[in-house]
Write an enzyme that holds these catalytic residues in place. Structure first.
Site, PDB file in Angstrom:
ATOM      1  N   ASP A  25       4.882   4.147  -5.514  1.00 22.89           N
ATOM      2  CA  ASP A  25       5.431   3.153  -4.592  1.00 22.89           C
ATOM      3  C   ASP A  25       6.922   3.378  -4.361  1.00 22.89           C
ATOM      4  O   ASP A  25       7.424   3.183  -3.245  1.00 22.89           O
ATOM      5  CB  ASP A  25       5.188   1.746  -5.143  1.00 22.89           C
TER       6      ASP A  25
ATOM      7  N   ASP B 191       8.207  -0.327   0.451  1.00 23.38           N
ATOM      8  CA  ASP B 191       6.819   0.119   0.490  1.00 23.38           C
ATOM      9  C   ASP B 191       5.938  -1.066   0.138  1.00 23.38           C
ATOM     10  O   ASP B 191       6.066  -1.658  -0.937  1.00 23.38           O
ATOM     11  CB  ASP B 191       6.590   1.267  -0.501  1.00 23.38           C
TER      12      ASP B 191
ATOM     13  N   GLU C 238       7.513  -0.279   6.706  1.00 23.81           N
ATOM     14  CA  GLU C 238       6.418   0.424   7.367  1.00 23.81           C
ATOM     15  C   GLU C 238       5.854  -0.422   8.513  1.00 23.81           C
ATOM     16  O   GLU C 238       5.708  -1.628   8.376  1.00 23.81           O
ATOM     17  CB  GLU C 238       5.296   0.724   6.371  1.00 23.81           C
TER      18      GLU C 238
END
Length: 408
Positions: free
Chosen positions: A366, A186, A270
């Protein structure tokens, strides 16, 4: 099973005064040829004529080198000039393929460089820390590590007032076996990268740490008479600070990406659209934006992290290690409870803590995002592998966000 690996080794050059002057002349000649060819291509484009190909531009280059007006081009080695035309051809192809904007003219002092493509003309003497280049002779360089493989080409560039040489090599290596398991990452600002196992890396904030010093140097530059000697000294000072910022950021990104790629066989990340995330909120005169100052500070922090470069480094380093990089959509990764699967914006009431309103699960926000990224990456990877079975691409060792359109 063996595979070919291309790798570049970059070193700082230690040229003599005459060699520095020669390199500036060569870089200027390459810039002149690029701009002259681009102006010609633009004229043909505006008249509706077909663009000249690389062979046609090379014929013109021969005419320019033999012309009385531009006879000084003959003092520069011909191969770097031809490589400049190849760069222009590639830029044009990217424009027509809608991969890039229309080529722009080069400016003096911005990315000055030239490239030698023929390895037969290059002689690397690692024992004496010397490299021979046509029309430059033997140049000393700071030999910080061994150059592995066969030399393919050499690029000489100017950055921050210093000259560097980048030596691209090719060598055969054994097909690597990936080490470690899978991990989700993340990306953030308070924490640069948080792994699904709880490990996190603090942000480098290289620009923020030098921002005050850079601002003072730029203010001093603005008070100087343009193109005076004091102006040139102040400009060099600003360039050195920018160079230090970039070097610190690259050093951090390389160390972090190397540590992650060497210890994990699959990394899920991501698929962040950094350009959209850092878009200005200023708006227009008719429709002015809101919270422009706050958004400007946020944009500066996002760009200071180097997320795109981090992903690029992870991509090729995992490939070197035999691993996989899987990019997943970032939607709701920080709002989904990994325990019960409940999705709600109320689950994340603060930036740091995650508390599910459905089951009461609590964890660092997170870490929750990294866990959800890992789960989504597993689902996407399974989908890509099933799609690849029986296809010519089956057995490849990499996957990316564009490999399949299935949703986890």
């Amino acid at each position: 099973m063996r595979m070919q690996r291309l790798k570049a080794f970059t070193f700082e050059l230690r040229p003599t005064g005459e060699q520095q002057r020669q390199m500036r002349r060569f870089a200027g000649s390459c810039r002149f040829v690029y701009n002259k060819a681009l102006a010609l291509q633009k004229e043909r484009y505006e008249r509706g004529e077909k663009k000249l190909g690389y062979a046609g531009l090379c014929k013109l280059l021969t005419e320019w080198r033999n012309s009385d007006e531009t006879a000084w081009l003959a003092d520069a080695p011909v191969h770097p000039l031809q490589q400049t035309l190849k760069d222009l051809e590639r830029a044009y192809s990217n424009f027509f393929a809608k991969r890039a904007d229309f080529p722009r003219f080069k400016k003096k002092g911005q990315r000055d460089s030239f490239r030698y493509p023929d390895p037969k003309q290059i002689k690397l003497d690692q024992g004496n820390s010397r490299i021979f280049l046509p029309k430059l002779g033997r140049l000393r360089y700071r030999n910080s590590r061994d150059v592995l493989g066969t030399v393919k080409n050499v690029t000489v560039s100017l950055s921050g007032g210093k000259w560097f040489v980048s030596i691209q090599t090719e060598r055969e290596v054994e097909q690597p076996i990936p080490q470690g398991g899978a991990v989700g990452i993340d990306m953030g600002l308070a924490r640069f990268a948080t792994l699904s196992d709880g490990t996190f890396y603090a942000p480098p904030n290289s620009f923020k740490r030098h921002e005050t010093r850079l601002r003072k140097a730029q203010q001093a530059l603005s008070r100087k008479v343009k193109f005076s000697n004091n102006w040139k000294k102040a400009k060099a000072r600003v360039q050195r600070i920018h160079s230090r910022i970039g070097n610190a950021r690259r050093d951090f990104l390389h160390k972090t990406s190397t540590a992650i790629s060497q210890n994990h066989a699959m990394v899920c990340i991501e698929d962040l659209q950094v350009r959209n995330m850092s878009r200005s909120a200023a708006g227009t005169t008719e429709q002015p934006g809101r919270n422009v100052r706050a958004k400007s500070g946020l944009n500066k922090s996002i760009l200071d992290q180097g997320w795109f470069e981090f992903r690029r480094q992870l991509d090729y380093k995992l490939a070197w290690q035999g691993g996989w990089l899987v990019a997943v959509p970032p939607q709701n990764t920080s709002r989904t409870c990994p325990c019960c699967g409940h999705v709600s914006a109320d689950n994340r009431q603060t930036q740091a803590r995650f508390a599910c309103v459905e089951c009461g699960f609590e964890e660092n926000a997170d870490v929750v995002g990294a866990i959800n990224v890992l789960r989504a990456g597993h689902a996407r990877f399974a989908c890509e592998v099933s799609d690849a079975v029986g296809s010519p691409a089956a057995g490849t060792h990499r996957s990316d966000s564009g490999a399949a359109q299935c949703r986890p």
